[in-house]
Design a protein around this motif. Structure first.
Motif, mmCIF file in Angstrom:
data_model
loop_
_atom_site.group_PDB
_atom_site.id
_atom_site.type_symbol
_atom_site.label_atom_id
_atom_site.label_comp_id
_atom_site.label_asym_id
_atom_site.label_seq_id
_atom_site.Cartn_x
_atom_site.Cartn_y
_atom_site.Cartn_z
ATOM 1 N N ASP A 169 5.603 1.858 -10.326
ATOM 2 C CA ASP A 169 5.046 1.108 -11.443
ATOM 3 C C ASP A 169 5.726 1.488 -12.758
ATOM 4 O OD1 ASP A 169 2.908 -0.604 -12.691
ATOM 5 O OD2 ASP A 169 2.347 1.315 -13.567
ATOM 6 N N ALA A 170 5.936 2.795 -12.941
ATOM 7 C CA ALA A 170 6.585 3.240 -14.171
ATOM 8 C C ALA A 170 8.034 2.790 -14.229
ATOM 9 C CB ALA A 170 6.489 4.764 -14.274
ATOM 10 N N ARG A 171 8.701 2.738 -13.088
ATOM 11 C CA ARG A 171 10.086 2.266 -13.070
ATOM 12 C C ARG A 171 10.177 0.811 -13.501
ATOM 13 N NH1 ARG A 171 14.627 4.658 -13.381
ATOM 14 N NH2 ARG A 171 14.045 6.135 -11.746
ATOM 15 N N LEU A 172 9.272 -0.034 -12.997
ATOM 16 C CA LEU A 172 9.269 -1.434 -13.408
ATOM 17 C C LEU A 172 9.033 -1.564 -14.906
ATOM 18 C CD1 LEU A 172 7.284 -3.199 -10.520
ATOM 19 C CD2 LEU A 172 9.762 -3.043 -10.834
ATOM 20 N N PHE A 207 -5.039 14.830 -12.421
ATOM 21 C CA PHE A 207 -5.358 13.445 -12.758
ATOM 22 C C PHE A 207 -4.080 12.708 -13.114
ATOM 23 C CE2 PHE A 207 -6.537 9.993 -15.657
ATOM 24 C CZ PHE A 207 -7.500 9.351 -14.897
ATOM 25 N N LEU A 208 -3.814 11.626 -12.415
ATOM 26 C CA LEU A 208 -2.653 10.775 -12.653
ATOM 27 C C LEU A 208 -3.117 9.516 -13.368
ATOM 28 C CD1 LEU A 208 0.327 10.028 -12.242
ATOM 29 C CD2 LEU A 208 -0.271 9.209 -9.956
ATOM 30 N N ASP A 209 -2.611 9.307 -14.575
ATOM 31 C CA ASP A 209 -3.054 8.175 -15.382
ATOM 32 C C ASP A 209 -2.853 6.857 -14.638
ATOM 33 O OD1 ASP A 209 -4.029 7.009 -17.798
ATOM 34 O OD2 ASP A 209 -1.985 6.429 -18.305
ATOM 35 N N ARG A 210 -3.841 5.980 -14.723
ATOM 36 C CA ARG A 210 -3.874 4.661 -14.097
ATOM 37 C C ARG A 210 -4.226 4.714 -12.614
ATOM 38 N NH1 ARG A 210 -1.111 0.524 -16.975
ATOM 39 N NH2 ARG A 210 -0.944 -0.604 -15.015
ATOM 40 N N HIS A 211 -4.205 5.910 -11.999
ATOM 41 C CA HIS A 211 -4.431 5.994 -10.562
ATOM 42 C C HIS A 211 -5.610 6.887 -10.194
ATOM 43 C CE1 HIS A 211 -0.707 3.835 -9.478
ATOM 44 N NE2 HIS A 211 -0.254 4.378 -10.598
ATOM 45 N N THR A 234 0.858 -1.174 0.000
ATOM 46 C CA THR A 234 0.000 0.000 0.000
ATOM 47 C C THR A 234 0.893 1.221 0.000
ATOM 48 O OG1 THR A 234 -1.697 -1.185 1.255
ATOM 49 C CG2 THR A 234 -1.839 1.208 1.199
ATOM 50 N N LEU A 235 0.766 2.064 -1.031
ATOM 51 C CA LEU A 235 1.592 3.246 -1.189
ATOM 52 C C LEU A 235 0.722 4.430 -1.587
ATOM 53 C CD1 LEU A 235 4.547 1.778 -3.322
ATOM 54 C CD2 LEU A 235 4.638 2.375 -0.906
ATOM 55 N N PRO A 236 1.169 5.643 -1.314
ATOM 56 C CA PRO A 236 0.490 6.813 -1.898
ATOM 57 C C PRO A 236 0.513 6.743 -3.419
ATOM 58 C CG PRO A 236 1.981 7.482 -0.129
ATOM 59 C CD PRO A 236 2.240 6.023 -0.384
ATOM 60 N N ASP A 237 -0.475 7.341 -4.049
ATOM 61 C CA ASP A 237 -0.599 7.257 -5.505
ATOM 62 C C ASP A 237 0.663 7.717 -6.230
ATOM 63 O OD1 ASP A 237 -3.066 6.125 -5.683
ATOM 64 O OD2 ASP A 237 -4.155 8.017 -5.767
ATOM 65 N N ALA A 238 1.245 8.809 -5.773
ATOM 66 C CA ALA A 238 2.427 9.333 -6.459
ATOM 67 C C ALA A 238 3.586 8.343 -6.384
ATOM 68 C CB ALA A 238 2.829 10.675 -5.848
ATOM 69 N N ASP A 239 3.819 7.770 -5.204
ATOM 70 C CA ASP A 239 4.901 6.795 -5.064
ATOM 71 C C ASP A 239 4.606 5.529 -5.861
ATOM 72 O OD1 ASP A 239 6.045 8.614 -3.355
ATOM 73 O OD2 ASP A 239 5.327 7.628 -1.535
ATOM 74 N N ALA A 240 3.343 5.088 -5.829
ATOM 75 C CA ALA A 240 2.981 3.884 -6.576
ATOM 76 C C ALA A 240 3.148 4.093 -8.073
ATOM 77 C CB ALA A 240 1.539 3.487 -6.251
ATOM 78 N N ARG A 264 8.677 -7.602 -15.673
ATOM 79 C CA ARG A 264 8.425 -6.693 -14.546
ATOM 80 C C ARG A 264 8.774 -7.370 -13.219
ATOM 81 N NH1 ARG A 264 4.926 -2.342 -14.626
ATOM 82 N NH2 ARG A 264 3.850 -3.137 -12.779
ATOM 83 N N ALA A 265 8.441 -8.658 -13.093
ATOM 84 C CA ALA A 265 8.810 -9.377 -11.877
ATOM 85 C C ALA A 265 10.323 -9.464 -11.734
ATOM 86 C CB ALA A 265 8.183 -10.771 -11.877
ATOM 87 N N ASP A 266 11.019 -9.720 -12.834
ATOM 88 C CA ASP A 266 12.481 -9.770 -12.786
ATOM 89 C C ASP A 266 13.073 -8.394 -12.497
ATOM 90 O OD1 ASP A 266 12.342 -12.446 -13.301
ATOM 91 O OD2 ASP A 266 12.756 -12.266 -15.450
ATOM 92 N N ALA A 267 12.403 -7.340 -12.976
ATOM 93 C CA ALA A 267 12.875 -5.985 -12.683
ATOM 94 C C ALA A 267 12.761 -5.681 -11.195
ATOM 95 C CB ALA A 267 12.077 -4.967 -13.496
#
Length: 562
Positions: free
Chosen positions: A250-253, A377-381, A240-246, A272-275
């Motif tokens: 997610d984008a880093r993976l 608005f943050l895309d996907r979140h 569970t993370l704040p939207d900005a951190d999540a 993504r799992a290996d990342a």
């Protein structure tokens, strides 16, 4: 029928005179009738859910009354001396529950009864009881929308969760009224659009709840790793993370997963799992496993190390694209800023130059420079607060967009006569939506296709549908193919509302709530529906200005102290 001895007999078929309709089984119904049955069943399910929640709350009321009566029979609740009160206080301070002697309270009894009746866990039974209480006392108008079938139980629970931090009763009533008004004024919408609409209403009418939500989200952050109960040898990671951190995580993976050669045999979820494993080991890039890289990077007799590659023994993989933090800012003058990554280089960057994560934010320029605190608005979140948007956009590459009238597409070189939209036009169209415009779809808007509503004519572009904001809409690949290769029909009106007609002739609205509702400068305001309304609006505005002038004259004539 016989009327006596020797009389003739006649038979009467009473079924031929019956006026009762004969119910046909579902397999005999046409496709159009089956759609009507499906709609009817959805309405019945919503009404049943409303009644179930109310009944669960009423059961709780009954059990609380029983509990109060039992307490009164055992103890009057009065203490006869100060010493008795001090003794009771000391026992409570020591951890003793003074109500334990009365047995389970009313809520516990109701949880057990509802859980046994519906064969659900105590936690689920408690959620039903709490939702029923909110339906009766906190979200009464929104609950009425559930009873009428305008929303389903899932959307009501979304509204319940997004408003649970509103503590002021007057604010709660205001939010409930505006939410119900928005539900009844709009066509049904996907859960992503519905959630954004609820958050926007809460941000407008109960800003303190947004502040409390930020504090709770910050305190509730966590990551857990537990064994999978169903698959031996496998574990589950949840967090569970704040939207900005999540969004950044997610984008880093995704950026690490895409920075490999196209010949890598792993799927995107596997990469993504290996990342994630690579990040845990301190690596900033993911080792490619294509035929050119894998033999030199791993030993055939040992388990492959996906995160450590010998630069002297293997050619580093080429990234799919070199990207930066990518954001879109609404308002201001439009500039044709490059929103896509550069062309792919031939080698992957070293760890210190690993591709930066890419995610998309839409925000008003006035909010970005601090003139207001409208949400972004943050895309996907979904909706994020203004402070989080400013933080994420501090070092971002920005695209300033605004709707403009480009004129009729007459010249062959006019942008509307080209099939591929410009990057600025893509940003404008995507910023005006929240997700895929097909009814019920939640696909993120920045990861899907842009579809020409009126098909583009490649032979004669001036005869086909233009490539402009009024003829483009986002569609995920699945629904894009459904629209293109089947008998579904779609239409966009002058206000960019997307209408979809099924093969059976039923019509649905795909974007009942969109980015243009969040950022109203993305599209011009709608004119009045009728000249009569326009006249009344002008009269109301004139009366308001006249009242302001009268009040100003009085204040000028009567300066303080009065």
């Amino acid at each position: 029928m016989s009327s006596g001895a020797g009389a003739g007999s006649t038979s009467v078929d009473t079924s031929s005179e019956s006026v009762e309709p004969r119910l046909r089984p579902d397999h005999e119904l046409s496709a159009s009738e089956l759609v009507e049955v499906l709609t009817h069943c959805a309405g019945l399910a919503a009404a049943s859910a409303h009644r179930m929640l109310v009944v669960a709350s009423l059961i709780h009321d009954e059990r609380e009354m029983d509990y109060a009566q039992r307490r009164a029979e055992i103890h009057s609740g009065e203490l006869d001396s100060i010493e008795a009160f001090e003794n009771l206080s000391a026992r409570v301070a020591a951890g003793e529950n003074p109500y334990e002697q009365f047995g389970p309270n009313g809520l516990e009894q109701a949880i057990a009864e509802v859980g046994a009746t519906l064969t659900v866990t105590p936690a689920e039974a408690r959620e039903l009881i709490e939702a029923g209480d909110a339906l009766r006392y906190r979200l009464a108008f929104t609950g009425h929308a559930l009873a009428c079938g305008r929303i389903d139980k899932r959307r009501f629970l979304i509204a319940l969760k997004r408003t649970e931090l509103i503590t002021d009763d007057d604010e709660m009533q205001t939010v409930d009224a505006h939410l119900a008004e928005a539900i009844f004024a709009r066509a049904p919408m996907s859960t992503a659009r519905f959630t954004a609409m609820v958050d926007a209403i809460v941000a407008a009418w109960a800003p303190d709840a947004i502040r409390r939500r930020k504090e709770r989200v910050k305190d509730d952050r966590k990551v857990t790793v537990t064994p999978d109960r169903f698959t031996p040898g496998q574990s589950r990671i949840s967090g569970t993370l704040p939207d900005a951190d999540a969004a950044e995580f997610d984008a880093r993976l995704s950026s690490m997963a895409n920075a490999v050669h196209p010949g890598d045999p792993r799927t995107l979820p596997m990469r993504r799992a290996d990342a994630l494993k690579a990040l845990a080991r301190g690596a900033a890039t993911l080792t490619c496993q294509c035929d050119d890289c894998a033999p030199a990077a791993t030993d055939s007799d040992a388990a492959p190390d996906l995160d450590a590659a010998d630069p002297a023994a293997t050619e580093p993989p080429a990234p799919a694209s070199e990207v930066e933090n990518e954001h879109t800012v609404d308002d201001a003058s439009a500039t044709d800023t490059d929103v896509d990554g550069a062309s792919s280089p031939t080698v992957s960057p070293p760890p210190q130059l690993a591709p930066r994560a890419t995610f998309h934010i839409v925000v008003n320029l006035s909010t970005l420079i601090g003139l207001d605190d409208d949400p972004a608005f943050l895309d996907r979140h979904g909706i994020i607060d203004a402070d989080a948007a400013r933080t994420l956009l501090a070092e971002a590459r920005r695209t300033y967009i605004t709707p403009t009238d480009a004129g009729p597409p007459s010249a062959p070189t006019h942008p509307a006569t080209r099939y591929a939209p410009s990057r600025k036009l893509q940003a404008l169209v995507r910023a005006g939506e929240l997700c895929c415009t097909f009814p019920g779809c939640n696909a993120p808007v920045w990861q899907i296709d842009l579809d020409h509503t009126d098909p583009f004519d490649h032979a004669d572009p001036r005869r086909g549908g233009p490539t402009d904001a009024c003829n483009l809409k986002p569609l995920c690949r699945f629904h894009h193919r459904i629209k293109t290769f089947t008998s579904w029909q779609d239409h966009q009106d002058e206000f960019q509302t997307a209408w979809f007609t099924t093969p059976t002739g039923h019509m649905f609205v795909g974007n009942a709530f969109s980015g243009r509702d969040l950022f109203n400068r993305l599209s011009p305001r709608r004119p009045p529906d009728h000249p009569a309304r326009d006249r009344l609006n002008r009269r109301r505005d004139n009366d308001f200005r006249r009242h302001q002038r009268v009040e100003k004259r009085w204040n000028d004539a009567n300066p303080p102290p009065f």
